[in-house]
Scaffold this motif. Structure first.
Motif, PDB file in Angstrom:
ATOM      1  N   UNK A 158       8.873  12.445  10.235  1.00  0.00           N
ATOM      2  CA  UNK A 158       8.537  12.088   8.853  1.00  0.00           C
ATOM      3  C   UNK A 158       9.683  11.320   8.218  1.00  0.00           C
ATOM      4  N   UNK A 159      10.907  11.779   8.473  1.00  0.00           N
ATOM      5  CA  UNK A 159      12.052  11.146   7.834  1.00  0.00           C
ATOM      6  C   UNK A 159      12.347   9.772   8.427  1.00  0.00           C
ATOM      7  N   UNK A 160      11.913   9.562   9.665  1.00  0.00           N
ATOM      8  CA  UNK A 160      12.044   8.202  10.184  1.00  0.00           C
ATOM      9  C   UNK A 160      11.148   7.250   9.401  1.00  0.00           C
ATOM     10  N   UNK A 161       9.975   7.755   9.030  1.00  0.00           N
ATOM     11  CA  UNK A 161       9.048   6.918   8.263  1.00  0.00           C
ATOM     12  C   UNK A 161       9.454   6.847   6.791  1.00  0.00           C
ATOM     13  N   UNK A 162       9.851   8.009   6.253  1.00  0.00           N
ATOM     14  CA  UNK A 162      10.143   8.119   4.814  1.00  0.00           C
ATOM     15  C   UNK A 162      11.538   8.725   4.627  1.00  0.00           C
ATOM     16  N   UNK A 163      12.586   7.926   4.753  1.00  0.00           N
ATOM     17  CA  UNK A 163      13.936   8.508   4.704  1.00  0.00           C
ATOM     18  C   UNK A 163      14.239   9.177   3.361  1.00  0.00           C
ATOM     19  N   UNK A 164      13.524   8.801   2.317  1.00  0.00           N
ATOM     20  CA  UNK A 164      13.859   9.366   1.007  1.00  0.00           C
ATOM     21  C   UNK A 164      13.290  10.774   0.815  1.00  0.00           C
TER      22      UNK A 164
ATOM     23  N   UNK B 249       0.824  -1.210   0.000  1.00  0.00           N
ATOM     24  CA  UNK B 249       0.000   0.000   0.000  1.00  0.00           C
ATOM     25  C   UNK B 249       0.858   1.258   0.000  1.00  0.00           C
ATOM     26  N   UNK B 250       2.041   1.163   0.567  1.00  0.00           N
ATOM     27  CA  UNK B 250       2.859   2.357   0.724  1.00  0.00           C
ATOM     28  C   UNK B 250       4.338   1.999   0.622  1.00  0.00           C
ATOM     29  N   UNK B 251       4.809   1.807  -0.603  1.00  0.00           N
ATOM     30  CA  UNK B 251       6.186   1.317  -0.780  1.00  0.00           C
ATOM     31  C   UNK B 251       7.259   2.274  -0.272  1.00  0.00           C
ATOM     32  N   UNK B 252       6.933   3.547  -0.092  1.00  0.00           N
ATOM     33  CA  UNK B 252       7.967   4.486   0.323  1.00  0.00           C
ATOM     34  C   UNK B 252       8.265   4.442   1.815  1.00  0.00           C
ATOM     35  N   UNK B 253       7.436   3.762   2.569  1.00  0.00           N
ATOM     36  CA  UNK B 253       7.694   3.672   4.015  1.00  0.00           C
ATOM     37  C   UNK B 253       8.926   2.822   4.284  1.00  0.00           C
ATOM     38  N   UNK B 254       9.667   3.197   5.296  1.00  0.00           N
ATOM     39  CA  UNK B 254      10.788   2.362   5.716  1.00  0.00           C
ATOM     40  C   UNK B 254      10.234   1.261   6.617  1.00  0.00           C
ATOM     41  N   UNK B 255      10.127   0.073   6.052  1.00  0.00           N
ATOM     42  CA  UNK B 255       9.537  -1.045   6.797  1.00  0.00           C
ATOM     43  C   UNK B 255      10.610  -1.997   7.299  1.00  0.00           C
ATOM     44  N   UNK B 256      11.859  -1.537   7.252  1.00  0.00           N
ATOM     45  CA  UNK B 256      12.955  -2.412   7.677  1.00  0.00           C
ATOM     46  C   UNK B 256      13.061  -2.415   9.193  1.00  0.00           C
ATOM     47  N   UNK B 257      14.063  -3.118   9.667  1.00  0.00           N
ATOM     48  CA  UNK B 257      14.337  -3.189  11.096  1.00  0.00           C
ATOM     49  C   UNK B 257      15.133  -1.974  11.566  1.00  0.00           C
ATOM     50  N   UNK B 258      15.622  -1.179  10.614  1.00  0.00           N
ATOM     51  CA  UNK B 258      16.587  -0.131  10.976  1.00  0.00           C
ATOM     52  C   UNK B 258      16.037   1.010  11.816  1.00  0.00           C
ATOM     53  N   UNK B 259      14.825   1.442  11.573  1.00  0.00           N
ATOM     54  CA  UNK B 259      14.405   2.639  12.313  1.00  0.00           C
ATOM     55  C   UNK B 259      14.430   2.409  13.827  1.00  0.00           C
ATOM     56  N   UNK B 260      14.504   3.488  14.538  1.00  0.00           N
ATOM     57  CA  UNK B 260      14.512   3.404  15.996  1.00  0.00           C
ATOM     58  C   UNK B 260      13.259   2.677  16.479  1.00  0.00           C
ATOM     59  N   UNK B 261      12.127   2.957  15.846  1.00  0.00           N
ATOM     60  CA  UNK B 261      10.894   2.260  16.206  1.00  0.00           C
ATOM     61  C   UNK B 261      10.314   1.607  14.954  1.00  0.00           C
ATOM     62  N   UNK B 262      10.761   0.410  14.640  1.00  0.00           N
ATOM     63  CA  UNK B 262      10.303  -0.225  13.399  1.00  0.00           C
ATOM     64  C   UNK B 262       8.781  -0.376  13.382  1.00  0.00           C
ATOM     65  N   UNK B 263       8.269  -0.429  12.169  1.00  0.00           N
ATOM     66  CA  UNK B 263       6.822  -0.577  12.000  1.00  0.00           C
ATOM     67  C   UNK B 263       6.473  -2.052  12.149  1.00  0.00           C
ATOM     68  N   UNK B 264       5.617  -2.356  13.108  1.00  0.00           N
ATOM     69  CA  UNK B 264       5.290  -3.757  13.377  1.00  0.00           C
ATOM     70  C   UNK B 264       3.964  -4.163  12.749  1.00  0.00           C
ATOM     71  N   UNK B 265       3.141  -3.189  12.480  1.00  0.00           N
ATOM     72  CA  UNK B 265       1.833  -3.493  11.912  1.00  0.00           C
ATOM     73  C   UNK B 265       1.080  -2.201  11.688  1.00  0.00           C
ATOM     74  N   UNK B 266      -0.142  -2.347  11.191  1.00  0.00           N
ATOM     75  CA  UNK B 266      -0.946  -1.141  10.974  1.00  0.00           C
ATOM     76  C   UNK B 266      -2.414  -1.498  10.976  1.00  0.00           C
ATOM     77  N   UNK B 267      -3.205  -0.547  11.391  1.00  0.00           N
ATOM     78  CA  UNK B 267      -4.652  -0.673  11.262  1.00  0.00           C
ATOM     79  C   UNK B 267      -5.011  -0.098   9.896  1.00  0.00           C
ATOM     80  N   UNK B 268      -5.586  -0.939   9.068  1.00  0.00           N
ATOM     81  CA  UNK B 268      -5.907  -0.514   7.706  1.00  0.00           C
ATOM     82  C   UNK B 268      -7.415  -0.296   7.605  1.00  0.00           C
TER      83      UNK B 268
END
Ligand code: FAD
Ligand code: ZN
Lengths: 88, 968, 411
Positions: free
Chosen positions: C315-321, C151-170
């Protein structure tokens, strides 16, 4: 950024402080009616103007202080510790 | 073959900023160009004869260089992975890949430009009136519309880059390094104040940098360079070039950006000397490439030696326009005609122009420009007779008005008022710590500008507590006031009445005069509504180019004065700022215990717990649980909040912050404590140990730690006058819990100074002892339900003790365990986790913790709320349950019964914790149920992944109900 | 559409006014204070469904100048409590038909709404909401990084961020809308039916006799009326002060900003509670972004640098690009926060004085349903069931609504 003067540390950016909200008067919990207690818990004057409020110098010395701040211009007229508050 | 941007340049002059020795190559739209070092992308492209820089937002019209000052949208390009780069202020770098934006498929062939052919069907607010029916088709339309949106592109693989921030503190900050700012900075510096001067260009000088006219016997650019040189001599002055102040916030907190760095500046006094913007004029096809503002042409000629055309028409309404015409002539450009809107233009300059045989039309304006893809000719119209004169040209220089760059003044709360005499916004009022000088304050004659600068400098320094005699200040002020009346009257915007096809008020958003007129007819007749409906001034120029024209047009069609029409709010930032600069380096702190590296080395899977990193498990949480139940385990609990409480008033404070009783806690004893908010909502729990007569040790949950500490401080500092000294030792102490039937055996091997026997050191007591030579605090408590000891020690010894315990425990099969095992262990024991099993409204009675609430205490935080809650009784309860069929529900699954909701269900409760218990070999958990369904044995329905499953209430705790293990 | 083409062919004759200006009348049956979405919607539905058209909407500046023209336009109904879900769901349904109803395209874009979870606790809360939503018939589910990536390929979904994304309410029906268009559409609809919209008209006092409202004072004169609706959001305490009705409300600034326009790359609305950001990309290509409220009480509309800093960082934590994407404009609004993150709607102790306030950071999405139900309340003099849980007395009765978890940064 708002500036607040901590009685211990001097004038600092508001980002160093935690907000404590309007100063409220706590009724005696043993005699307060439900309405009085709810009033104390929830009702706020929410004034547009100067009001006394609590702040804690969280990233500084930890002092809780009272600031008289204008809620629109953000001008801080006075800050003081509880003991130094003006007597009602 | 590279396209030479080096040919056709003017001879070298001292005002130029290019280095002709250094040639750099860059690519624009697939072609290679050469440029000189010092060129901007735009100067190099203009030198190479490029006229079209971009395609416009809505109609995809060709747009060329217009302002050359970083204000307008026309020269926005994509540079590598960066979108919307202002090519006129961005230096060329070797190898740069520059692309045009919003061009489909290319700059020269843009299929979307066909939209302008149907523009009469695209009135203002078009989208609001179209695609309404059939409703079902709107998503499809939208997808199509959306494809056409936006300018530059995002590259998902773009690297974040390095950004940082710096703080600065000064007495006087001067924004803008033109003559006003320089004078101001000099005056302030002389009075001894610490001064910062910022300018967004590569060197100070402002508009004089590209002006040739003589001042005091020197060319303008040299005159101002001398001023700047004088300033450099002051040790109390810092000059920041290439630095843009983007916002003035509360209490003179100024944000400025230089490259990838954000400067956060606090200044006692702020001087805004940001000059003025030259703005475009309204006429048909006023957006054709080849139409440039006078100052842009002057910049091109004098800074980069670039001549943007060969045959020019000049439209002027002020002295600078005439000067620009002279500059063109000096640069070898032929002037076809000069239209001067004023009746009596500056005679000295007219004389010079006549001497050059320029055809001059006074009281004449431009009616329209024409050309295919670029300007090829213009029609001039006499304002007297209406007579039309047509001329061919390849450059149209328009210099008909400036507007003060007063955004920072506006942000500072300055009151601006339209001055009908000089047709500009002037200042009515400024806050006491903000000063203005020069063109930003609508002062235009150099002499006045300099005086005003000096005045502002003196006043600002004085405000900040430095030098300056009052007499001098008032004297200067009087002089400047006198001068104001002499100022050149800037021309009014001339609004043509014919239904010209395309005269753009807003080039960012392609808003024409006609659209504004229509919007006003429809009722959007205040400037704020007009802006929102027509989108005028909502684009990348932020209103710099269009705001004044829009206000004029609005006033015109409302038949009101500009003053009555007013202005829209100027919102920060003054120029667009990258999120990288604003965000800076990632500054998310990470808290780790002294044993952190050990965990990582031993294969711990780490998890976030607030700011902390904690071991979730070391590979097999079930095995960890079994180790604790059967042998002994060790868990790092350093993140717990830990406080020292000293003084005779401690019991009083504890009575107040906890719901239970604290007056009679003996030295050496520990008690569980529960905290609620004044609303009576469960807030936190922990234990407090009495170490000595007046010395207590408290723990709190790690997430609650700092808040609890501050709340206790508040209690102490808000008039309760307990004689207590509080110290937050969370970071000073490491803590670990040794749990399991063999824990005593492990400790016994390495501890000194304490009798570990159950009788001497029973459950819920505390001892001070030494382990491996280190003083420790030993609390016999446990969340796991086993015999266990919590060991607190100075952080620096944490790892030492940890390793000592593990070594001592080796023979007993000691196992480190993580948060997951602990969660299972506590669940087996029926302990709640505040905020997982409780929520923002839970009171202790509902949570089954009435035993921890002593309503007969005189007072405590939350007392009245709990009195009332107790009286009301509970309608729901947190209870233990098991799953007879072994299904493992998910935490947060809902407990339901048949009802008339959309899927035939009604929610009556929810699961808060659930695990398969390795000890009990069944699925157990905690859940909320209506009181009448909360008796052990009662069954209920859980919706688990859409299926209905049955749970059964069972008594708590699940494990060791009599607490034999704990007390063993 | 045909209207437009005809207009084009007609050589662009003047278009009709969306709403007219009137002189203030001596009296109105109903006076609505506040020309935001709530006030205007109430006026529209009063006229449309109840035939009450002798109505004035008083707005101290211009319509939509409050929160209704400053919000980040996120609409959704995936709330946490059954009361909340039922209420907001009706609003979304009204929004879905609003363009047709008003004959004005409000550009409702149901592009899907993702609330990210960066911790176990957050995953649990998202599941809680999903479960409640599903039982209430709202399309909402918990999804995990692989699906989020689609749904959102630009999100950083890796393990790298300080608080990685574990899931989402869609929440697929969630989305964004053109806020101003909603305001203007309601204004036009109300105006067409006879409602008077008075801009630049500020209420300065309310006269009460025998505990009954009798008139309203404004800077343009006094109006007799027996029914006043307070729909002034951030300023509601000041209006309630005029009749001495006490509110459990504090006003806090909420800030937002937009970036320069970019080619569309972000199709869904992204909200991260723990990083305090939410972002969507408008049909113009701008990123519209916001955060949580400023922590202190204030009526100031000034923006802060700190907001831009923390928002951009998150924002940059979510979208580093996006580090070279530029912020174009920032602004602030004033939000009327209640202790339980739920509104206050209904009667007050003063007869003829009703409130529709406490909209905090989430009230735009409720405009239609509030307008409709408050109109019903005024017309029938009884509280519709749907809004009954939101009565003012709940604070004294200890009947707070548990939305805190879902609404605090959720919008
Ligand atoms: C930055 C921001 C982002 C937000 N994001 C969202 C979001 O994504 N989704 C969402 O659902 N909600 C969001 N909100 C909240 C939402 O905007 C508000 O809750 C909603 O607009 C309230 O509408 P309203 O009509 O009640 O009030 P408003 O639109 O604020 O209107 C109240 C009006 O009353 C007028 N007024 C005040 N005093 C007087 C007086 N004495 N006399 C006359 N008139 C007066 C004001 O001028 C104002 O126009 C956001 C709010 C802000 C500030
Ligand atoms: Zn301090």
């Amino acid at each position: 950024m708002i500036l607040l003067t901590c009685p211990n540390c001097g004038t600092r950016n508001v980002s160093e402080f935690r907000y404590g909200g309007e100063i409220t008067k706590r009724p005696n919990p043993n005699t307060a009616t439900q309405a009085e207690w709810a009033n104390y818990l929830y009702v706020r004057k929410n004034v547009l103007g100067v009001m006394p409020e609590w702040w804690c110098h969280q990233s500084g010395c930890g002092q809780w202080l009272i600031a008289e701040r204008h809620t629109k211009t953000h001008e801080v007229l006075k800050t003081y510790v509880w003991e130094a508050r003006p007597q009602e | 073959m590279a396209i030479q941007a080096a040919v056709g340049r003017l001879p070298e002059t001292p005002s130029q900023v290019i280095n002709r020795e250094k040639i750099v190559d860059f690519v624009f739209d697939g072609k290679t160009y050469t440029a000189y070092e010092g060129d901007t992308i735009a100067s190099a492209l203009v030198a190479a004869g490029v006229m079209t820089f971009s395609r416009s937002f809505k109609y995809h019209r060709r747009r060329g260089l217009l302002c050359a000052a970083g204000a307008c949208p026309n020269c926005l390009v994509q540079v590598g992975d960066e979108a919307n780069v202002r090519s006129c202020t961005t230096p060329v770098q070797a190898g740069m890949k520059v692309e045009a934006q919003n061009a489909m498929p290319s700059l020269d062939v843009d299929v979307m430009s066909a939209t302008q052919l149907v523009d009469s069907f695209l009135p203002a607010g078009f989208y609001y009136k179209a695609f309404i029916r059939p409703q079902a088709l709107w998503p499809t339309y939208e997808r199509f519309l959306r494809q056409a949106a936006g300018l530059g592109k995002i590259d998902p693989d773009s690297e974040p880059g390095y950004f940082d921030k710096i703080y600065k503190h000064v007495d006087v900050a001067v924004i803008g390094g033109g003559p006003a700012g320089l004078r101001a900075a000099l005056a302030a510096a002389k009075s001894g104040a610490r001064v910062i001067l910022m300018d967004d260009q590569s060197s100070p000088g402002g508009h004089l940098r590209y002006r040739m006219d003589e001042i005091d016997g020197l060319p303008a650019y040299e005159y101002v360079a001398k001023m700047a040189a004088e300033l450099v001599g002051f040790s109390n002055v810092e000059i920041l070039t290439n630095t843009t102040a983007v916002g003035r916030y509360d209490r003179n907190w100024v944000g400025a950006v230089t490259g990838n760095r954000l400067i956060k500046l606090r200044t006692k006094a702020l001087i805004v000397a940001t000059g003025a913007y030259e703005i475009p004029l309204l006429f048909e096809n006023n957006d054709l490439p080849g139409i440039m503002l006078g100052s842009a042409v002057q910049r091109m000629i004098h800074l980069w030696g670039v001549v943007p055309g060969a045959r020019a028409v000049v439209v002027s309404a002020n002295r600078r326009g005439l000067q620009a015409a002279l500059d063109l002539i000096a640069a070898g450009v032929h002037i076809e005609a000069l239209a001067e809107m004023r009746e009596e233009p500056d005679a000295d300059l007219i004389r010079k122009l006549s001497a050059e045989h320029v055809m001059i039309f006074k009281r004449t304006t431009i009616k329209r420009a024409w050309g295919i893809g670029k300007v090829q000719g213009v029609s001039l119209e006499s304002l007297h007779s209406g007579q039309i004169h047509e001329f061919p040209c390849d450059l149209l220089l328009v210099s008909t008005g400036y507007t003060p760059a007063n955004q920072l003044l506006f942000q500072a709360g300055g009151k601006l008022r339209w001055n009908e005499q000089i047709h500009e916004f002037t200042l009515d009022m400024l806050p006491s710590d903000v000063f203005a000088a020069g063109e930003a304050a609508a002062t235009h004659l150099l002499e006045d500008i300099e005086r005003e600068g000096e005045l502002a400098g003196l006043q600002a320094a004085q405000f900040a507590g430095f030098g300056g005699k009052i007499e001098k200040v008032t004297f200067l002020a009087a002089k400047v006031e006198e001068r104001r009346a002499e100022r050149i009257p800037w021309t009014q915007i001339h609004i043509a009445e014919d239904e010209a096809k395309k005269d753009f008020v807003c080039i960012c958003e392609d808003v024409t005069r006609k659209e504004i007129k229509q919007s006003i007819q429809e009722g959007f007749d205040s400037v704020e509504l007009l802006k929102r409906y027509s989108t005028v001034s909502m684009g990348p120029c932020q209103g710099k180019m269009c705001n004044i024209n829009a206000i004029h047009v609005c006033a015109h069609y409302n038949q009101k004065t500009v003053a009555e029409t007013g202005n829209t709010t100027s919102r920060p930032p003054v120029t667009p700022v990258t999120m990288g600069a604003l965000g800076g380096r990632l500054m998310e702190p990470v808290r780790v215990s002294p044993m952190h590296d050990w965990h990582v080395k031993h294969g711990a899977v780490m998890m976030n717990a607030g700011l902390w990193k904690r071991p979730d498990h070391y590979g097999d949480p079930s095995a960890e649980v079994r180790a604790v139940r059967e042998r002994v385990g060790l868990i790092d609990v350093t993140p717990l909040g830990k406080f020292h409480l000293r003084g005779p008033g401690v019991p009083g404070l504890l009575e107040r912050v906890y719901t239970n009783r604290w007056q009679k806690l003996d030295v050496g004893r520990v008690r569980y404590g529960l905290m609620v908010t004044e609303e009576g909502v469960v807030l936190d729990d922990g234990v407090t140990a009495r170490l000595d007569d007046d010395f207590y040790y408290m723990t709190a949950t790690s997430s609650g730690a700092s808040g609890i500490f501050e709340n206790m401080e508040w209690n102490l500092q808000s008039g309760w006058s307990y004689d207590v000294h509080l110290l937050n030792v969370t970071d000073l102490r490491a803590a670990m819990n040794l749990a399991g039937p063999r824990s005593r055996d492990v400790l016994a091997k390495i501890i000194q100074g304490v009798d570990l026997s159950n009788a001497a050191f029973p459950y819920m007591s505390v001892r001070q002892a030494t382990i491996a030579g280190i003083p420790v605090l030993l609390l016999r408590i446990g969340f796991t339900g086993e015999l266990s000891y919590e060991i607190h020690t100075p952080s620096g010894y944490g790892l030492h003790i940890w390793e000592a315990l593990l070594k001592a425990g080796e023979e007993f099969g000691i196992t480190p365990f993580g948060v997951e095992a602990q969660r299972i262990l506590r669940l087996e024991k029926g302990h709640i986790i505040v905020s997982q099993d409780t929520d923002g409204l839970t009171n202790p009675f509902e949570a089954g913790m009435e035993w921890a609430v002593k309503l007969d205490k005189q007072d405590f935080t939350g007392k009245a709320s709990l009195l009332m809650a107790n009286q009301k009784g509970v309608t729901k309860k947190l209870v233990g349950f098991e799953m007879p069929d072994g299904t493992i529900p998910e935490e947060a699954n809902q407990i339901v019964r048949p009802g008339n909701g959309p899927i035939g269900l009604e929610i009556i409760g929810r699961i808060t914790s659930v695990r398969r218990s390795p000890t009990l070999k069944k699925v157990i958990g905690l859940c909320w149920l209506p009181t009448e369904m909360s008796e052990p044995g009662q069954e209920f329905t859980i919706r688990v992944r859409g299926q209905m499953k049955t749970g059964r209430v069972v008594p708590l705790p699940f494990y060791d109900p009599d607490g034999l293990k704990l007390n063993s | 559409m045909w209207k437009l083409i005809r207009h084009g062919l007609n050589g662009n004759k003047p278009l009709p006014r969306m709403w007219r200006t009137h002189d203030l009348k001596d009296s109105y049956d109903v006076v609505i204070i506040g020309g935001g979405v709530h006030g205007l919607a109430a006026a529209y539905y009063l006229a449309k469904y109840h035939g009450i058209t002798n109505v004035a909407v008083l707005e101290k500046r211009y319509i939509g100048s409050g929160g209704s023209g400053r919000n980040t336009t996120i609409l959704r109904s995936n709330y946490l409590t059954p009361e909340g879900v039922a209420f907001y769901d009706e609003s979304i349904k009204l929004y879905e038909n609003l363009s047709v109803d008003l004959d004005f395209n409000v550009l409702f874009s149901q592009r899907g709404h993702l609330t990210l979870a960066h911790s176990d606790a957050a995953v649990r809360t998202m599941r809680w909401r999903a479960e409640v939503n599903q039982i209430q018939g709202v399309n909402s589910s918990l999804i995990y990084p692989d699906e989020i990536a689609k749904l959102c390929p630009h999100l950083d979904l890796s393990e790298h961020p300080r608080y990685p994304i574990l899931g989402a309410l869609y929440h697929p029906p969630g989305g964004i809308i053109r806020h101003d268009a909603v305001v203007w559409g309601y204004a036009r609809g109300a105006d067409e039916r006879g409602v008077h919209i008075h801009q630049l008209t500020e209420v300065t006092g309310i006269n009460v006799e025998n505990n009954k409202v009798i008139s309203v004072q404004t800077n343009c004169g006094t109006i007799k009326t027996g029914m006043v609706l307070n729909a002034t959001a951030g300023w509601c305490s000041l209006i309630c002060d005029m009749v001495d009705v006490k509110l459990p409300i504090t006003s806090h600034p909420l800030q937002a900003c937009v970036s320069e326009a970019l080619k569309p790359f972000l199709d869904v609305v992204i909200v991260s509670g723990s990083l305090h950001v939410y972002v969507s990309q408008s049909d113009r290509g701008e990123l519209v972004m916001g955060a949580s409220i400023d922590p202190y009480q204030s009526y100031s509309l000034d923006s802060t640098l700190g907001f831009l800093e923390s928002l951009s960082g998150h924002m940059l934590e979510l979208f580093p690009s996006l580090s070279r994407v530029k912020i174009l404009r920032q602004w602030a609004g004033v939000c009327d926060m209640t202790p339980d993150y739920s509104p206050i709607m209904g009667f007050t102790p003063v007869e003829g004085f009703v409130v529709d306030v406490g909209w905090g950071t989430y009230g735009f999405k409720a405009g239609p349903v509030s307008g409709k139900r408050m109109a019903e309340l005024i017309a029938t003099n009884r509280t519709p069931d749907l809004i009954a849980p939101f009565y003012l007395g709940r604070f004294e009765d200890g009947a707070l609504i548990g939305e805190k978890g879902a609404a605090s940064v959720g919008h």
